[in-house]
Design a protein around this motif. Structure first.
Motif, PDB file in Angstrom:
ATOM      1  N   ASP A 110       0.860  -1.185   0.000  1.00 57.48           N
ATOM      2  CA  ASP A 110       0.000   0.000   0.000  1.00 57.48           C
ATOM      3  C   ASP A 110       0.893   1.230   0.000  1.00 57.48           C
ATOM      4  N   MET A 111       1.117   1.800  -1.198  1.00 61.70           N
ATOM      5  CA  MET A 111       1.945   2.984  -1.321  1.00 61.70           C
ATOM      6  C   MET A 111       1.047   4.212  -1.297  1.00 61.70           C
ATOM      7  N   ASN A 112       1.243   5.029  -0.302  1.00 60.69           N
ATOM      8  CA  ASN A 112       0.419   6.220  -0.118  1.00 60.69           C
ATOM      9  C   ASN A 112       1.234   7.453  -0.466  1.00 60.69           C
ATOM     10  N   ILE A 113       0.834   8.127  -1.539  1.00 59.98           N
ATOM     11  CA  ILE A 113       1.462   9.395  -1.903  1.00 59.98           C
ATOM     12  C   ILE A 113       0.640  10.495  -1.241  1.00 59.98           C
ATOM     13  N   HIS A 114       1.256  11.151  -0.315  1.00 62.16           N
ATOM     14  CA  HIS A 114       0.543  12.120   0.529  1.00 62.16           C
ATOM     15  C   HIS A 114      -0.132  13.180  -0.327  1.00 62.16           C
ATOM     16  N   SER A 115      -1.349  13.516   0.061  1.00 57.91           N
ATOM     17  CA  SER A 115      -2.140  14.471  -0.729  1.00 57.91           C
ATOM     18  C   SER A 115      -1.535  15.868  -0.758  1.00 57.91           C
ATOM     19  N   SER A 116      -0.683  16.188   0.209  1.00 56.92           N
ATOM     20  CA  SER A 116      -0.062  17.523   0.228  1.00 56.92           C
ATOM     21  C   SER A 116       1.215  17.576  -0.613  1.00 56.92           C
ATOM     22  N   SER A 117       1.535  16.458  -1.256  1.00 55.97           N
ATOM     23  CA  SER A 117       2.739  16.435  -2.093  1.00 55.97           C
ATOM     24  C   SER A 117       2.582  17.421  -3.241  1.00 55.97           C
ATOM     25  N   TYR A 118       3.629  18.190  -3.467  1.00 57.62           N
ATOM     26  CA  TYR A 118       3.592  19.176  -4.555  1.00 57.62           C
ATOM     27  C   TYR A 118       5.035  19.493  -4.954  1.00 57.62           C
ATOM     28  N   LEU A 119       5.281  19.496  -6.264  1.00 57.06           N
ATOM     29  CA  LEU A 119       6.629  19.800  -6.754  1.00 57.06           C
ATOM     30  C   LEU A 119       6.532  20.570  -8.062  1.00 57.06           C
TER      31      LEU A 119
ATOM     32  N   GLN B 261       3.066  -1.117   4.307  1.00 61.49           N
ATOM     33  CA  GLN B 261       2.728   0.300   4.157  1.00 61.49           C
ATOM     34  C   GLN B 261       3.988   1.096   3.841  1.00 61.49           C
ATOM     35  N   VAL B 262       3.910   1.932   2.786  1.00 60.09           N
ATOM     36  CA  VAL B 262       4.977   2.878   2.446  1.00 60.09           C
ATOM     37  C   VAL B 262       4.326   4.226   2.183  1.00 60.09           C
ATOM     38  N   ASP B 263       4.754   5.236   2.931  1.00 56.89           N
ATOM     39  CA  ASP B 263       4.218   6.594   2.782  1.00 56.89           C
ATOM     40  C   ASP B 263       5.259   7.478   2.124  1.00 56.89           C
ATOM     41  N   CYS B 264       4.799   8.247   1.135  1.00 55.55           N
ATOM     42  CA  CYS B 264       5.714   9.111   0.385  1.00 55.55           C
ATOM     43  C   CYS B 264       5.178  10.537   0.382  1.00 55.55           C
ATOM     44  N   LEU B 265       6.061  11.471   0.695  1.00 55.45           N
ATOM     45  CA  LEU B 265       5.710  12.886   0.681  1.00 55.45           C
ATOM     46  C   LEU B 265       6.816  13.657  -0.014  1.00 55.45           C
ATOM     47  N   ILE B 266       6.441  14.402  -1.044  1.00 56.65           N
ATOM     48  CA  ILE B 266       7.384  15.294  -1.725  1.00 56.65           C
ATOM     49  C   ILE B 266       6.764  16.684  -1.686  1.00 56.65           C
ATOM     50  N   LYS B 267       7.409  17.551  -0.945  1.00 58.31           N
ATOM     51  CA  LYS B 267       6.800  18.859  -0.705  1.00 58.31           C
ATOM     52  C   LYS B 267       7.805  19.956  -1.005  1.00 58.31           C
ATOM     53  N   GLU B 268       7.311  20.962  -1.653  1.00 60.79           N
ATOM     54  CA  GLU B 268       8.171  22.088  -2.012  1.00 60.79           C
ATOM     55  C   GLU B 268       7.802  23.304  -1.176  1.00 60.79           C
TER      56      GLU B 268
ATOM     57  N   ILE C 153      10.126   9.610   3.123  1.00 58.29           N
ATOM     58  CA  ILE C 153       9.757   8.231   2.814  1.00 58.29           C
ATOM     59  C   ILE C 153       9.699   7.464   4.139  1.00 58.29           C
ATOM     60  N   LYS C 154       8.527   6.844   4.389  1.00 57.82           N
ATOM     61  CA  LYS C 154       8.335   6.138   5.652  1.00 57.82           C
ATOM     62  C   LYS C 154       7.755   4.760   5.361  1.00 57.82           C
TER      63      LYS C 154
END
Length: 530
Positions: A405-414, A449-456, A465-466
């Protein structure tokens, strides 16, 4: 017959050495022989002259001229002297009329001196050396006048050595000379063979034509390759630099060969590699304001460093190529994962249709389309860099395939990356972190579970990455970013090393929390401006 041009190098060296040896020996022997023969002649003349002077001054011989029978007194004295002297053939004492008072043959005593070269001493009283034909043969002889106590000339002494004896001495000398020539030529021949073999060995068995061909091929290769190439010798002086290196680094000097590498290109570590004999691979360097990727290896001769060679290429070209390849790779990975995922889903749909559960099939298709459309729309809207977006889509599909279950955080923005942050570096960083997280959770029996957040943010880009995998043991925390260090059975210890190297090149920082069996959380912060 083989021409000299096509003759093998060893044969050429042997022939040339022999010619030089024979010529040198002949010239040396010729001059030495001439000097030796002249010395023999001079010593012979000096010897007979000294003997004649000695005999002419013997008092008993001088007094004998006043007696009635001078020969009876002079002959025994002179013969004793002749026999004692080496190689003297005759000693003749005469009066002023040339009548002999002594002679090696007693029967010739009382007869006139023969030779025709005695007038100078008998008539004029001269002392000299001449060569004449006597009763014993051709001889070299000295003439000395005899004076009595009143200083009146009363006779002469002639001492001679037969020229045949001189010829025999010269013949013996010639034998030694011939032996010396033979030994000299033999020694020169053996030395020429050793020299030829040594030169051949130093040239690695190559002929001059082969060396010339290799040299031309080397120059052609050096001028053809796009990589810059620089070589230095053991003293750190530049011995070779190709046109690509000059063009890439924009050298101000037209001629750099022979100059110190530290003066032309400082901080390349070529001297360090030369001294340590340890190569350097894929290192970032900034030379003349240009970022390059450099490899440096030592040049060894029997484990002794004799130089170093560096190859490099403008990093902007490598980055552009990497970004292009990365984009294609991410696209292929994404298509492959999606294809596999959709094949599974098509099988589900096919099964529902075969069961005639059309409503469930319709519901499944709508949910599937909506979910896929949402992730694609999210990527298009929030991740502006296409390489990073393609990577995330590909990894998302791979996660689905692995049951993660790879969750790309909804606040991710680049937004589009700044010019100094290549997409290839971001792809390397994010891709390796996600891959490590997938490896950490894929063997989990519970939810993966893998959580990914890319935020600018305004001043920095944050990558988080968690995972809930097996975590990192405290013993390994200080080593995980070292090249070659890994805890995986089939790992190579490269992924996190590349992450660390790329983050450092972007002047970023890495923070991580990890606990055994409780997962890992890595946060990377990269400044938007240098």
């Amino acid at each position: 017959m083989t021409s000299i041009k096509n003759m093998r190098l060893v044969i050429k060296i042997i022939l040339l050495s022999l010619i030089i040896t024979i010529s040198s020996v002949l010239i040396s022997i010729g001059l030495t022989t001439k000097f030796a023969k002249q010395t023999i002649q001079n010593e012979t003349e000096k010897n007979v002259l000294n003997i004649s002077r000695t005999v002419a001054r013997i008092p008993s011989i001088v007094d004998a001229f006043e007696t009635e029978d001078p020969a009876s007194i002079i002959q025994p004295i002179v013969e004793n002297i002749r026999k004692a002297a080496e190689n003297v053939e005759f000693i003749v004492v005469t009066n002023l009329e040339g009548i002999r008072y002594s002679h090696p043959n007693p029967f010739r005593i009382g007869s006139r001196f023969v030779g025709g070269d005695e007038e100078g001493v008998l008539l004029e009283g001269k002392e000299y050396i001449s060569m004449g034909e006597g009763t014993l043969g051709l001889s070299t002889r000295a003439f000395t006048p005899i004076y009595n106590s009143q200083n009146q000339r009363i006779g002469m002494v002639s001492v001679g050595i037969l020229n045949q004896q001189i010829y025999e001495q010269n013949a013996q000398l010639n034998n030694y000379i011939h032996l010396a020539i033979f030994l000299g030529v033999l020694f020169g021949f053996l030395c020429s063979i050793l020299l030829a073999r040594s030169i051949k060995y130093s040239l690695m068995g190559l002929e001059p034509s082969e060396i010339a061909k290799l040299f031309k091929e080397r120059n052609a290769i050096l001028e053809t390759v796009k990589e810059g190439i620089i070589a230095i010798d053991a003293n750190g002086s530049i011995t070779l630099i190709n046109s690509s290196a000059k063009k890439t680094l924009a050298f101000p000097e037209n001629d750099t060969v022979g100059k110190s590498i530290e003066k032309i290109i400082p901080y390349t570590d070529m001297i360090k590699v030369l001294e340590s004999c340890r190569p350097i691979y894929d290192e970032d360097r900034k030379i003349h304001g240009i970022n390059v990727m450099m490899n440096i290896v030592p040049i060894l001769d029997n484990d002794n460093p004799i130089g170093a060679i560096a190859s490099f290429r403008d990093k902007s070209e490598i980055t552009a190529l990497a970004e292009e390849l990365t984009g294609f790779k991410m696209l292929v990975d994404s298509l492959r994962a999606n294809t596999h995922e959709f094949m599974n889903k098509l099988h589900v749909i096919l099964g529902l249709i075969q069961l005639k559960d059309y409503k469930e099939a319709e519901k499944y298709i709508i949910n599937l389309t909506t979910s896929h459309q949402e992730i694609i729309s999210f990527m298009v809207k929030n991740i502006k860099d296409t390489s990073v977006a393609a990577l995330l889509l590909g990894k998302y599909s791979s996660a689905k395939e692995l049951g993660i279950d790879m969750n790309i955080h909804s606040s991710s923005y680049l937004e589009k990356l700044p010019s100094h942050i290549p997409s290839s570096l971001m792809v390397t960083i994010i891709g390796n972190l996600l891959e490590n997280s997938f490896d950490a959770v894929k063997d989990q029996s519970e939810k993966k579970q893998v959580d990914c957040l890319i935020k600018e943010k305004k001043n920095q880009i944050i990558i988080s990455i968690k995972d809930n995998g097996y975590g990192i043991d405290s013993l390994h925390k200080n080593f995980i970013f070292q090249k070659g260090y890994t805890t995986k059975k089939d790992g190579r210890g490269v992924g996190l090393y590349l992450v660390k190297q790329n983050v450092d090149s972007l002047e970023g920082s890495i923070h991580f929390k990890a606990q055994r069996s409780k997962g890992t959380h890595i946060v990377i912060k990269i400044p938007r401006t240098r």
